[in-house]
Design an enzyme around this catalytic site. Structure first.
Site, PDB file in Angstrom:
ATOM      1  N   GLU A  34      -0.283  34.573   4.520  1.00  0.00           N
ATOM      2  CA  GLU A  34      -0.591  34.392   5.945  1.00  0.00           C
ATOM      3  C   GLU A  34      -2.070  34.123   6.156  1.00  0.00           C
ATOM      4  OE1 GLU A  34      -1.855  35.705  10.000  1.00  0.00           O
ATOM      5  OE2 GLU A  34      -2.454  36.488   8.077  1.00  0.00           O
ATOM      6  N   ASP A  48      -0.109  39.820   2.132  1.00  0.00           N
ATOM      7  CA  ASP A  48      -1.452  39.493   1.611  1.00  0.00           C
ATOM      8  C   ASP A  48      -2.549  40.040   2.519  1.00  0.00           C
ATOM      9  OD1 ASP A  48      -0.374  37.524   3.456  1.00  0.00           O
ATOM     10  OD2 ASP A  48      -2.219  36.398   3.155  1.00  0.00           O
TER      11      ASP A  48
HETATM   12  C1  LIG Z   1      -9.013  42.400  28.030  1.00  0.00           C
HETATM   13  C2  LIG Z   1      -9.198  42.731  26.647  1.00  0.00           C
HETATM   14  C3  LIG Z   1      -8.118  42.222  25.760  1.00  0.00           C
HETATM   15  C4  LIG Z   1      -8.575  42.414  24.403  1.00  0.00           C
HETATM   16  C5  LIG Z   1      -7.575  42.025  23.420  1.00  0.00           C
HETATM   17  C6  LIG Z   1      -8.056  42.365  22.061  1.00  0.00           C
HETATM   18  C7  LIG Z   1      -6.972  42.964  21.308  1.00  0.00           C
HETATM   19  C8  LIG Z   1      -7.175  42.902  19.854  1.00  0.00           C
HETATM   20  C9  LIG Z   1      -5.953  43.381  19.208  1.00  0.00           C
HETATM   21  C10 LIG Z   1      -5.467  42.827  18.131  1.00  0.00           C
HETATM   22  C11 LIG Z   1      -6.112  41.665  17.457  1.00  0.00           C
HETATM   23  C12 LIG Z   1      -5.165  40.557  17.244  1.00  0.00           C
HETATM   24  C13 LIG Z   1      -4.998  40.294  15.820  1.00  0.00           C
HETATM   25  C14 LIG Z   1      -3.826  39.402  15.586  1.00  0.00           C
HETATM   26  C15 LIG Z   1      -3.448  39.291  14.168  1.00  0.00           C
HETATM   27  C16 LIG Z   1      -4.421  38.449  13.429  1.00  0.00           C
HETATM   28  C17 LIG Z   1      -4.001  38.222  12.040  1.00  0.00           C
HETATM   29  C18 LIG Z   1      -5.053  37.380  11.372  1.00  0.00           C
HETATM   30  O1  LIG Z   1      -6.142  37.838  11.113  1.00  0.00           O
HETATM   31  N1  LIG Z   1      -4.753  36.123  11.104  1.00  0.00           N
HETATM   32  C19 LIG Z   1      -5.663  35.204  10.530  1.00  0.00           C
HETATM   33  C20 LIG Z   1      -4.860  34.002  10.123  1.00  0.00           C
HETATM   34  C21 LIG Z   1      -5.636  32.992   9.418  1.00  0.00           C
HETATM   35  S1  LIG Z   1      -4.694  31.516   9.262  1.00  0.00           S
HETATM   36  C22 LIG Z   1      -5.812  30.424   8.635  1.00  0.00           C
HETATM   37  C23 LIG Z   1      -6.705  34.777  11.565  1.00  0.00           C
HETATM   38  O2  LIG Z   1      -7.833  34.507  11.158  1.00  0.00           O
HETATM   39  O3  LIG Z   1      -6.415  34.709  12.761  1.00  0.00           O
END
Ligand SMILES: CCCCCCCC/C=C\CCCCCCCC(=O)N[C@@H](CCSC)C(=O)O
Length: 342
Positions: A71, A7
């Protein structure tokens, strides 16, 4: 167990370089809603399976693939049902791999080489509705304060008073210690001696949104609603605020701080949903899951050192905590700083 989800979040029609569901390829990038989150992982898993089948590959141990379909709205009917089914069969998992951090290229200031971060934990989350009800009226006779004014002031207090910088009390410190050798002098010395330098490093990290997200519980005002007519003072104003909770804090602690910051009884606070930060998965040399992942990452992104990190977004994998203590969040693609807003 390998997880991914099908999704995507909704795509408003405007503001796109290409139609959001076209999957158009341009300049080496695939454009479309959900390309990063999480179609790339879904396709990666399916293509790997296809290739292994074609080659007649026989895995040494059994494994599961779980593709969720909800998700983005908490995984109640996807991941949670998969967990229920596995639990009813008495399954225990050696480790879980889900989407999450990535190979960061130029994202961590001061680090030249791309680095692969494996999310060994995930921030918690709390979403609040803030509601103000005040007598409605005609705009020609406004009271001193309206529901909109009271709510705006509360929201503004939240933005102006971020939750405390927690750098040094959470697992993000391990990430910088392991990556210390990647920084040039004098940052390499500072990162290797956080017991001394963490007060300075913590201030530097809070300057950009992506690194600020790993040092504190973040506050994001995501929905704001009030009023329907330009000459009517509305009875109700409502805002939704989402906090992503640093591993060193809990839902209860965040809620207490928020109540103190708002400090206005006219603002009704209700919790829409919440969960604490996830346990830290092992990343030592004897851990099969982490080491397998590290070896695999090295075989694909050879130049990238691997380190444990805190996943700042949430994933379906959080529902698997009763099936394993080893949950890793890693999406196998390179991410540059300009990709963070994609
Ligand atoms: C020192 C600097 C470090 C910086 C780190 C930043 C790296 C960013 C890389 C990836 C981002 C992470 C994303 C993770 C996956 C997220 C999936 C998502 O969007 N999930 C939703 C779920 C909703 S549940 C109600 C969310 O909103 O988190």
């Amino acid at each position: 167990m390998i997880l991914a989800h099908l999704d995507v979040v909704p795509a408003p029609p405007e503001g796109w370089d290409v139609p959001p569901f076209s999957g158009e390829e341009r300049d080496g990038y695939i454009y479309g809603r959900g390309t990063l989150d999480d179609k790339s992982c879904v396709i990666g898993v399916l293509q790997a399976l296809e290739l292994m089948l074609k080659r007649g590959y026989k895995p040494k141990r059994s494994f599961y693939i779980g593709l969720g379909h909800d998700e983005e709205v908490s995984g109640h009917n996807g991941a949670m049902k998969i967990v229920e089914r596995l639990q009813s069969r008495g399954v225990k998992l050696l480790f879980v791999l889900d989407e999450g951090l990535a190979v960061l290229d130029g994202v961590i200031q001061g680090v030249k080489r791309p680095v692969a971060l494996i999310g060994t934990t995930e921030k918690g989350s709390i979403t609040l509705n803030l509601t103000v009800n005040q007598p409605p009226g005609h705009s020609s006779m406004p009271p001193e304060e309206t529901s909109i004014g009271i709510l705006s002031a509360a929201v503004s207090r939240l933005e102006r008073n971020p939750l405390p910088n927690m750098f040094g009390v959470g697992p993000e410190a391990s990430m910088f210690e392991q990556l210390a050798g990647e920084f040039a002098f004098p940052l390499n010395v500072m990162m290797a001696n956080l017991w001394l330098f963490s007060p300075i490093i913590s201030r530097v990290l809070e300057r950009t949104p992506s690194s600020n997200a790993i040092v504190r519980t973040t506050t994001a005002i995501t929905i704001f609603n009030a009023g329907v007519k330009s000459n009517v003072i509305p009875r109700m104003a409502r805002a939704t605020v989402n906090f992503r909770i640093h591993p060193g804090q809990t839902v209860t602690e965040v809620l207490d701080i928020v109540r103190n910051t708002i400090s206005d009884e006219r603002v009704e606070i209700s919790v829409l949903n919440s969960f604490d930060p996830l346990p830290i998965s092992p990343f030592d040399e004897s851990n099969f899951g982490y080491q397998t992942l590290q070896r695999t990452i090295h075989s694909v992104f050879s130049a990238a050192p691997v380190a444990p990190g805190v996943c700042i977004g949430n994933t379906d994998s959080r529902h698997f905590v009763n099936l394993t203590d080893s949950i890793y969040r890693f999406s196998p693609f390179k991410m540059k700083s300009e990709d963070l807003s994609r």
